[in-house]
Design an enzyme around this catalytic site. Structure first.
Site, short mmCIF file in Angstrom:
data_model
loop_
_atom_site.label_atom_id
_atom_site.label_comp_id
_atom_site.label_asym_id
_atom_site.label_seq_id
_atom_site.Cartn_x
_atom_site.Cartn_y
_atom_site.Cartn_z
NE ARG A 124 -3.22 2.32 2.88
CZ ARG A 124 -4.85 1.70 2.56
NH1 ARG A 124 -4.83 0.94 1.57
NH2 ARG A 124 -5.92 3.14 2.63
CG HIS A 170 -8.43 0.56 -3.29
ND1 HIS A 170 -6.98 0.21 -3.07
CD2 HIS A 170 -8.86 1.70 -2.27
CE1 HIS A 170 -7.70 -0.24 -1.70
NE2 HIS A 170 -8.77 0.52 -0.84
CD GLN A 217 -12.96 -0.38 -0.84
OE1 GLN A 217 -12.79 0.14 -0.09
NE2 GLN A 217 -14.81 -0.74 -0.68
CG ASP A 260 -12.42 8.07 -2.21
OD1 ASP A 260 -12.32 8.00 -0.91
OD2 ASP A 260 -11.00 7.56 -3.29
CB CYS A 285 -13.48 3.14 -0.52
SG CYS A 285 -12.88 4.57 -0.87
NE ARG A 300 -10.44 -3.97 0.45
CZ ARG A 300 -9.64 -3.05 1.16
NH1 ARG A 300 -9.78 -1.66 1.48
NH2 ARG A 300 -8.24 -2.72 0.97
#
Length: 304
Positions: free
Chosen positions: A104, A131, A134, A219, A259, A287
């Site tokens: 990450r 991402h 996600q 987001d 998310c 997730r």
């Protein structure tokens, strides 16, 4: 068999993605039934974090534990990654000691460079460009509530950021129409839009973009590393909030996803996470299940 990586959704075929999501739901049911699974017993996941995290760290670490394996948390403060060791050198060493590596970070080139020398599967757990983990959770969540997303209309509201880029990948992989509602100047990457063709539309009016949509997604307006732009972005994005009025023009039964973390009163209204169409909390939990399926697929080379 060559090592498989998961740097974007495009690294898996539609058939593999479908099988992975089905397996994720199976793992979810199994966990809730109290069944013990040790498919990754004695396997190790190295987790490299250059960006802070809640859901990513907890889901990957808990997932490995639930599958009988172990996870190692590595940060630049605690490793030579923070002292200038070339990423390729770290990649060769870490991948020789772990069964998979999750990264990450900021620059997407960090994960591609690491993967280019890695002996173990590499998972992109978020970069400034994509991402994909996600999106696995999002697609699983939609599937569990509404079935196959093929042919649906999805509206992304907000910045053309890494999540938006991965939704563009998802529109092509899962065969749905994507509308992107963003202020002028905040569109996603032009190369991704060109590659997606008529699968994706940029519509600057959020009401128009949301009309008749089956899924609305958003987001935060300022991602990690953009904190100094927060005030300016808040002004620019003020009319791009997801709220009950915007959901009101979507299709009947439309879902809402985010998310997380969410900034109530900014990209969403204060009541949006409790909206009848919100599946945000299940999306967050998924997730865990989607990534467990991904770990089994990449480490074991199969889903069963």
């Amino acid at each position: 068999m060559p090592v498989r990586h998961f740097l974007t959704l495009n690294d898996l075929s539609l058939e593999e993605l479908d099988a992975l999501l089905d397996h994720a739901s199976k793992l979810k049911r199994s966990l809730r039934a109290g069944e013990v699974r040790d498919s990754l017993k004695n396997r190790v996941l190295a987790m490299i974090f250059e960006k802070s995290s809640t859901r990513t760290r907890v889901s990957f670490e808990a997932g490995m534990t639930q599958l009988g394996g172990a996870a190692l948390f590595l940060s630049p403060r605690d490793t030579q990654l923070g002292r200038g060791e070339p990423i390729e050198d770290s990649g060769r060493v870490i991948s020789s000691m772990a069964d998979a590596v999750m990264i990450r970070t900021f620059d997407h080139q960090t994960v591609t460079r690491f993967a280019s020398v890695s002996k173990a599967p590499v998972i992109n757990a978020l970069t400034d460009d994509y991402h994909p983990c996600q999106l696995l959770a999002d697609m699983q969540t939609y599937r569990e509530h509404r079935g196959n997303i093929k042919g649906a209309t999805v509206t992304w509201v907000g910045d053309g950021n890494n999540m938006c880029n991965s939704y563009i990948n998802a529109a092509q992989q899962f065969d749905f129409q994507l509308r992107i509602a963003c202020p002028p100047g905040y569109e996603p990457r032009a190369d991704l839009l060109a590659e997606a063709g008529d699968r994706v539309q940029v519509i600057y009016d959020p009401m128009e973009a949301a009309r008749g949509s089956n899924l609305l997604v958003t987001d935060v307006w300022a991602s990690m590393g953009q904190e100094d732009e927060q005030a300016a972005r808040a002004r620019t994005f003020a009319s791009y909030q997801v709220n009950p009025a915007l959901m009101g023009v979507a299709a009947k039964g439309a879902l809402f996803m985010h998310c997380l973390p969410a900034h109530r009163g900014e990209e969403i209204s204060h009541d949006m996470l409790e909206h009848p169409g919100s599946v945000v909390w299940e999306e967050a939990e998924n997730r865990l299940h989607a990534q467990k399926a991904l770990l089994e697929f990449l480490i074991l080379g199969r889903l069963d």
